[in-house]
Enzyme design. Structure first.
Site, short mmCIF file in Angstrom:
data_model
loop_
_atom_site.label_atom_id
_atom_site.label_comp_id
_atom_site.label_asym_id
_atom_site.label_seq_id
_atom_site.Cartn_x
_atom_site.Cartn_y
_atom_site.Cartn_z
N ASN A 38 0.85 -1.19 0.00
CA ASN A 38 0.00 0.00 0.00
C ASN A 38 0.89 1.25 0.00
OD1 ASN A 38 -1.37 2.31 1.14
ND2 ASN A 38 -3.08 0.95 1.54
N ASP A 93 -0.20 4.50 -0.10
CA ASP A 93 -0.92 5.72 0.29
C ASP A 93 -0.01 6.76 0.94
OD1 ASP A 93 -3.32 4.62 -0.51
OD2 ASP A 93 -3.99 4.12 1.51
N HIS A 94 0.92 6.27 1.79
CA HIS A 94 1.72 7.22 2.57
C HIS A 94 2.74 7.99 1.74
CE1 HIS A 94 -0.41 6.32 6.02
NE2 HIS A 94 0.39 5.48 6.63
N ARG A 150 2.99 18.85 2.24
CA ARG A 150 3.49 20.11 1.69
C ARG A 150 2.59 20.69 0.60
NH1 ARG A 150 8.61 22.62 2.17
NH2 ARG A 150 8.85 22.65 4.41
N HIS A 190 -5.74 3.53 -1.49
CA HIS A 190 -7.08 3.79 -0.97
C HIS A 190 -7.50 5.19 -1.42
CE1 HIS A 190 -9.80 3.78 2.91
NE2 HIS A 190 -10.46 4.11 1.83
N ARG A 212 -9.71 7.72 -0.67
CA ARG A 212 -10.66 8.05 0.40
C ARG A 212 -11.62 9.14 -0.06
NH1 ARG A 212 -9.14 6.22 5.74
NH2 ARG A 212 -10.81 7.58 6.42
N ARG A 220 -7.48 12.43 1.34
CA ARG A 220 -6.39 12.94 2.19
C ARG A 220 -5.01 12.52 1.70
NH1 ARG A 220 -7.19 9.37 7.63
NH2 ARG A 220 -9.21 10.37 7.59
N HIS A 221 -4.93 11.48 0.88
CA HIS A 221 -3.63 11.12 0.30
C HIS A 221 -3.75 10.89 -1.21
CE1 HIS A 221 -5.31 7.28 1.54
NE2 HIS A 221 -4.91 7.41 2.79
N GLU A 224 -8.52 0.14 -2.64
CA GLU A 224 -9.35 0.10 -1.42
C GLU A 224 -10.33 1.25 -1.52
OE1 GLU A 224 -6.89 0.51 1.97
OE2 GLU A 224 -5.79 -1.32 1.58
N THR A 271 -6.85 5.64 10.31
CA THR A 271 -6.75 4.58 9.32
C THR A 271 -8.02 3.73 9.44
OG1 THR A 271 -5.43 2.69 8.57
CG2 THR A 271 -5.44 3.11 10.93
N THR A 272 -8.18 2.75 8.54
CA THR A 272 -9.40 1.95 8.55
C THR A 272 -9.57 1.24 9.89
OG1 THR A 272 -8.86 1.55 6.25
CG2 THR A 272 -10.71 0.32 7.15
N GLU A 294 -10.56 -10.11 2.60
CA GLU A 294 -9.33 -9.77 3.31
C GLU A 294 -9.66 -9.69 4.80
OE1 GLU A 294 -7.04 -6.46 1.78
OE2 GLU A 294 -6.09 -6.14 3.73
N HIS A 312 -3.44 -5.24 7.67
CA HIS A 312 -3.63 -4.12 8.59
C HIS A 312 -2.77 -4.27 9.83
CE1 HIS A 312 -5.28 -0.63 10.53
NE2 HIS A 312 -5.82 -0.32 9.38
N GLY A 313 -1.86 -3.32 10.00
CA GLY A 313 -1.00 -3.30 11.18
C GLY A 313 0.12 -4.32 11.14
N GLY A 318 1.17 -1.64 4.35
CA GLY A 318 1.50 -0.28 3.94
C GLY A 318 2.40 0.43 4.92
N HIS A 319 1.85 0.84 6.05
CA HIS A 319 2.53 1.75 6.95
C HIS A 319 3.95 1.31 7.32
CE1 HIS A 319 2.66 4.94 9.98
NE2 HIS A 319 3.35 4.06 10.70
N1 PXP Z 1 -5.61 -3.71 4.03
C1 PXP Z 1 -6.61 -2.80 4.11
C2 PXP Z 1 -7.95 -3.19 3.61
C3 PXP Z 1 -6.38 -1.49 4.59
O1 PXP Z 1 -7.40 -0.62 4.67
C4 PXP Z 1 -5.08 -1.14 4.98
C5 PXP Z 1 -4.80 0.27 5.44
O2 PXP Z 1 -4.94 1.14 4.37
C6 PXP Z 1 -4.06 -2.11 4.87
C7 PXP Z 1 -4.36 -3.39 4.43
C8 PXP Z 1 -2.65 -1.81 5.25
O3 PXP Z 1 -2.56 -1.51 6.59
P1 PXP Z 1 -1.19 -0.97 7.18
O4 PXP Z 1 -0.95 0.38 6.57
O5 PXP Z 1 -1.44 -0.91 8.65
O6 PXP Z 1 -0.13 -1.95 6.79
#
Ligand code: PXP
Length: 236
Positions: free
Chosen positions: A6, A8-9, A17, A42, A44, A48-49, A69, A99-100, A150, A190-191, A212-213
């Protein structure tokens, strides 16, 4: 096991900026060249990103599967049907969340979810639902007509001690097995990070992890290519 990254970041940093860099599509090319299997973004409702033009550019340049997403809002479903990513993952969305938070409540929003699934699937998009590792939600997802889900790994990732972590791990394992027994393809995310991913990668029924993160955070120090390769090695 496949890895979706992911990005997004990358856009979060750009938006900090309000300028043009870093450019998400450059990140997508690095993701492609460093052993990942799909690009995840994602779009949104608050943009926001990732924004609409990012999505158009990514669809043009990305050769890997693009997994979008998205919420079930009719505006976003309309955009997805126009851009046609290979995959759409329906997620719950609240404006103020960081986040979600939690999975999509398919059971109690069945009609809305089902309508979005049908619209997207009729355009040729593979649809996945991001749900909690919960039997009732898995059954509802199957009824909504998707072939993939998922599982939300947030509770496992945020566990405060080993006992909790083990409990949520077992919950994920049971849910993955149950979803597969209904004929669903099973993904998770996620996480997940460099410390907690290996255990999840050991669940046989899970075919794909979306992260992602932690990858983007590590990329700040070691570069995106190395961050992806290190995650790939842990999963393998
Ligand atoms: N899967 C889904 C459906 C998500 O919404 C996210 C967060 O955007 C992720 C995976 C990735 O999560 P993380 O950024 O915590 O790795």
């Amino acid at each position: 096991m496949r890895l979706g990254v992911n990005i997004d970041h990358i856009a979060t940093l750009r938006e900090a900026r309000g300028q043009l860099e870093p450019e998400p599509s450059f990140a997508a090319l690095l993701v492609e060249n460093n052993g990942a299997d799909s690009i995840v973004v994602h779009l949104r409702e608050d943009r926001r990103h990732i924004n609409d033009s990012d999505l158009i550019i990514l669809k043009e340049v990305v050769r890997l599967r693009l997994n979008l997403e998205m919420s079930v809002s009719s505006e976003i479903v309309g955009i997805a049907c126009k851009i046609r990513p290979e995959q759409a993952t329906l997620v719950p969305e609240k404006r103020k969340e960081l986040t979600t938070e939690g999975g999509l409540d398919v059971k109690n929003n069945f009609k809305r979810v089902r309508n979005a699934v049908v619209k997207l699937a009729n355009t040729g998009i593979d649809v996945s639902l991001f749900i909690d590792p919960d039997k009732k939600q898995i059954i509802a997802a199957r009824r909504a007509g998707v072939s993939m889900v998922e599982l939300h790994t947030g509770r496992y990732a945020n566990a405060e001690n080993k006992k909790e972590e083990n409990r949520y791990f077992e919950e994920l394992k049971t849910a993955a097995r149950f979803a597969k027994s209904l004929g669903l393809k099973v993904f998770a995310g996620h996480g997940l990070n460099y410390n907690n991913v290996s255990k999840i990668a050991g669940i046989e029924e899970i075919e794909e992890l979306n992260i992602g993160h932690s990858i983007i955070a590590r990329a700040v120090f070691v570069g995106l290519g190395r961050a992806i390769k290190e995650m790939r090695e842990l999963i393998d």
